[in-house]
Design a protein around this motif. Structure first.
Motif, PDB file in Angstrom:
ATOM      1  N   ALA A  69       0.851  -1.190   0.000  1.00 19.20           N
ATOM      2  CA  ALA A  69       0.000   0.000   0.000  1.00 19.20           C
ATOM      3  C   ALA A  69       0.885   1.237   0.000  1.00 19.20           C
ATOM      4  N   ALA A  70       0.248   2.379  -0.077  1.00 18.79           N
ATOM      5  CA  ALA A  70       0.948   3.661  -0.109  1.00 18.79           C
ATOM      6  C   ALA A  70       1.737   3.891   1.169  1.00 18.79           C
ATOM      7  N   PHE A  71       2.900   4.530   1.034  1.00 20.54           N
ATOM      8  CA  PHE A  71       3.646   4.984   2.205  1.00 20.54           C
ATOM      9  C   PHE A  71       2.865   6.113   2.860  1.00 20.54           C
ATOM     10  N   GLY A  72       2.797   6.100   4.171  1.00 21.97           N
ATOM     11  CA  GLY A  72       2.098   7.159   4.892  1.00 21.97           C
ATOM     12  C   GLY A  72       2.724   8.521   4.662  1.00 21.97           C
ATOM     13  N   GLY A  73       4.043   8.573   4.661  1.00 20.58           N
ATOM     14  CA  GLY A  73       4.727   9.854   4.441  1.00 20.58           C
ATOM     15  C   GLY A  73       4.448  10.419   3.064  1.00 20.58           C
ATOM     16  N   THR A  74       4.332   9.552   2.085  1.00 21.05           N
ATOM     17  CA  THR A  74       4.017  10.019   0.737  1.00 21.05           C
ATOM     18  C   THR A  74       2.594  10.546   0.685  1.00 21.05           C
ATOM     19  N   LEU A  75       1.679   9.878   1.382  1.00 24.20           N
ATOM     20  CA  LEU A  75       0.305  10.382   1.435  1.00 24.20           C
ATOM     21  C   LEU A  75       0.283  11.788   2.036  1.00 24.20           C
ATOM     22  N   TYR A  76       1.012  11.984   3.142  1.00 26.25           N
ATOM     23  CA  TYR A  76       1.013  13.319   3.737  1.00 26.25           C
ATOM     24  C   TYR A  76       1.681  14.334   2.815  1.00 26.25           C
ATOM     25  N   SER A  77       2.733  13.928   2.110  1.00 25.51           N
ATOM     26  CA  SER A  77       3.430  14.865   1.220  1.00 25.51           C
ATOM     27  C   SER A  77       2.523  15.382   0.108  1.00 25.51           C
ATOM     28  N   MET A  78       1.469  14.637  -0.198  1.00 24.92           N
ATOM     29  CA  MET A  78       0.519  15.079  -1.218  1.00 24.92           C
ATOM     30  C   MET A  78      -0.182  16.370  -0.805  1.00 24.92           C
ATOM     31  N   THR A  79      -0.260  16.630   0.482  1.00 25.72           N
ATOM     32  CA  THR A  79      -0.978  17.807   0.968  1.00 25.72           C
ATOM     33  C   THR A  79      -0.060  18.848   1.589  1.00 25.72           C
ATOM     34  N   ASP A  80       1.112  18.444   2.026  1.00 25.06           N
ATOM     35  CA  ASP A  80       1.982  19.272   2.866  1.00 25.06           C
ATOM     36  C   ASP A  80       2.162  20.717   2.405  1.00 25.06           C
ATOM     37  N   PRO A  81       2.647  21.000   1.205  1.00 20.37           N
ATOM     38  CA  PRO A  81       2.949  22.402   0.890  1.00 20.37           C
ATOM     39  C   PRO A  81       1.780  23.207   0.340  1.00 20.37           C
ATOM     40  N   PHE A  82       0.679  22.571   0.007  1.00 17.68           N
ATOM     41  CA  PHE A  82      -0.266  23.228  -0.889  1.00 17.68           C
ATOM     42  C   PHE A  82      -1.175  24.274  -0.265  1.00 17.68           C
ATOM     43  N   PHE A  83      -1.564  24.138   0.981  1.00 17.39           N
ATOM     44  CA  PHE A  83      -2.353  25.220   1.578  1.00 17.39           C
ATOM     45  C   PHE A  83      -1.501  26.479   1.685  1.00 17.39           C
ATOM     46  N   GLY A  84      -0.235  26.310   2.042  1.00 16.49           N
ATOM     47  CA  GLY A  84       0.672  27.453   2.098  1.00 16.49           C
ATOM     48  C   GLY A  84       0.909  28.070   0.732  1.00 16.49           C
ATOM     49  N   ILE A  85       1.078  27.248  -0.269  1.00 19.18           N
ATOM     50  CA  ILE A  85       1.288  27.743  -1.638  1.00 19.18           C
ATOM     51  C   ILE A  85       0.054  28.504  -2.122  1.00 19.18           C
ATOM     52  N   MET A  86      -1.132  27.943  -1.853  1.00 20.70           N
ATOM     53  CA  MET A  86      -2.353  28.636  -2.280  1.00 20.70           C
ATOM     54  C   MET A  86      -2.508  29.967  -1.551  1.00 20.70           C
ATOM     55  N   ALA A  87      -2.230  29.976  -0.246  1.00 24.45           N
ATOM     56  CA  ALA A  87      -2.336  31.227   0.513  1.00 24.45           C
ATOM     57  C   ALA A  87      -1.330  32.243  -0.006  1.00 24.45           C
ATOM     58  N   TYR A  88      -0.105  31.808  -0.202  1.00 25.98           N
ATOM     59  CA  TYR A  88       0.938  32.711  -0.690  1.00 25.98           C
ATOM     60  C   TYR A  88       0.601  33.236  -2.084  1.00 25.98           C
ATOM     61  N   GLY A  89       0.073  32.348  -2.930  1.00 25.63           N
ATOM     62  CA  GLY A  89      -0.313  32.771  -4.277  1.00 25.63           C
ATOM     63  C   GLY A  89      -1.407  33.817  -4.270  1.00 25.63           C
ATOM     64  N   GLN A  90      -2.332  33.725  -3.308  1.00 26.55           N
ATOM     65  CA  GLN A  90      -3.415  34.706  -3.223  1.00 26.55           C
ATOM     66  C   GLN A  90      -3.007  35.962  -2.466  1.00 26.55           C
ATOM     67  N   LEU A  91      -2.187  35.795  -1.429  1.00 28.61           N
ATOM     68  CA  LEU A  91      -1.790  36.944  -0.608  1.00 28.61           C
ATOM     69  C   LEU A  91      -0.685  37.769  -1.266  1.00 28.61           C
ATOM     70  N   GLY A  92       0.254  37.117  -1.910  1.00 25.38           N
ATOM     71  CA  GLY A  92       1.359  37.816  -2.548  1.00 25.38           C
ATOM     72  C   GLY A  92       2.601  37.852  -1.686  1.00 25.38           C
ATOM     73  N   ARG A  93       3.627  38.472  -2.219  1.00 27.49           N
ATOM     74  CA  ARG A  93       4.945  38.428  -1.591  1.00 27.49           C
ATOM     75  C   ARG A  93       5.090  39.324  -0.371  1.00 27.49           C
ATOM     76  N   ASP A  94       4.061  40.052  -0.001  1.00 28.96           N
ATOM     77  CA  ASP A  94       4.122  40.866   1.216  1.00 28.96           C
ATOM     78  C   ASP A  94       3.802  40.049   2.468  1.00 28.96           C
ATOM     79  N   TYR A  95       3.686  38.739   2.323  1.00 28.62           N
ATOM     80  CA  TYR A  95       3.327  37.869   3.438  1.00 28.62           C
ATOM     81  C   TYR A  95       4.333  36.740   3.589  1.00 28.62           C
TER      82      TYR A  95
END
Length: 168
Positions: A69-95
């Motif tokens: 089955a899938a590695f647990g760490g790989t499953l978590y890596s699927m989500t790890d950076p993306f909320f931050g990336i989406m927030a940064y993409g919407q907020l911009g470089r002043d954050y």
């Protein structure tokens, strides 16, 4: 672009650095060695940074062999950076934005192709902007489900996202 409290357009909102767009980020993630060799693929990043879809195809060379089955760490890596990336993409470089807490709950073995869809609405980002407008910080909770091709829940990942407006 978003508007500031006085109604003026904020030129940094929704932009990162020259050449950085959802398409560029998607391409970079897909050649990032841990994702590339781990079988993780970023399939879509919305042009307005409000959603991301990521898949992981479990194969003999990238699975937890005793469980097949899938590695647990790989499953978590699927989500790890993306909320931050989406927030940064919407907020911009002043954050500055980063995860302060991450958690995953494994529900069932991941086999075949599993998918995570993360969403960060404009309203959620507006709440972050409001909380940080006067130099304060924002800590928000976000969650994503990872499902197999039949729609069965494989795991739930959650994160606390920290954001603060930079002083310039």
């Amino acid at each position: 672009m978003s508007e500031s409290s006085d109604g003026a357009k904020d030129p940094s909102a929704g932009t990162l650095y020259p050449g950085e767009s959802p398409r560029v980020y998607r391409a970079l993630f897909n050649i990032f060695p841990p994702y590339l060799f781990g079988g993780v693929r970023v399939r879509h990043i919305a042009d307005d940074w409000t959603s991301v879809r990521v898949t992981y195809t479990v194969r003999p060379w990238n699975r937890n062999n005793p469980n097949r089955a899938a590695f647990g760490g790989t499953l978590y890596s699927m989500t790890d950076p993306f909320f931050g990336i989406m927030a940064y993409g919407q907020l911009g470089r002043d954050y500055r934005v980063w995860n302060t807490v991450g958690n995953i709950e494994f529900i069932a073995p991941g086999r075949g192709t599993v998918t995570a869809i993360m969403e960060l609405s404009r309203e959620q980002v507006d709440a972050i902007r409001d909380a940080t407008r006067d130099g304060g910080k924002s800590i928000t909770d976000h969650a994503a489900e990872i499902r197999d091709m039949q729609g069965n829940l494989v795991a739930r990942a959650s994160q606390k996202l920290y954001a603060r407006r930079l002083r310039r």
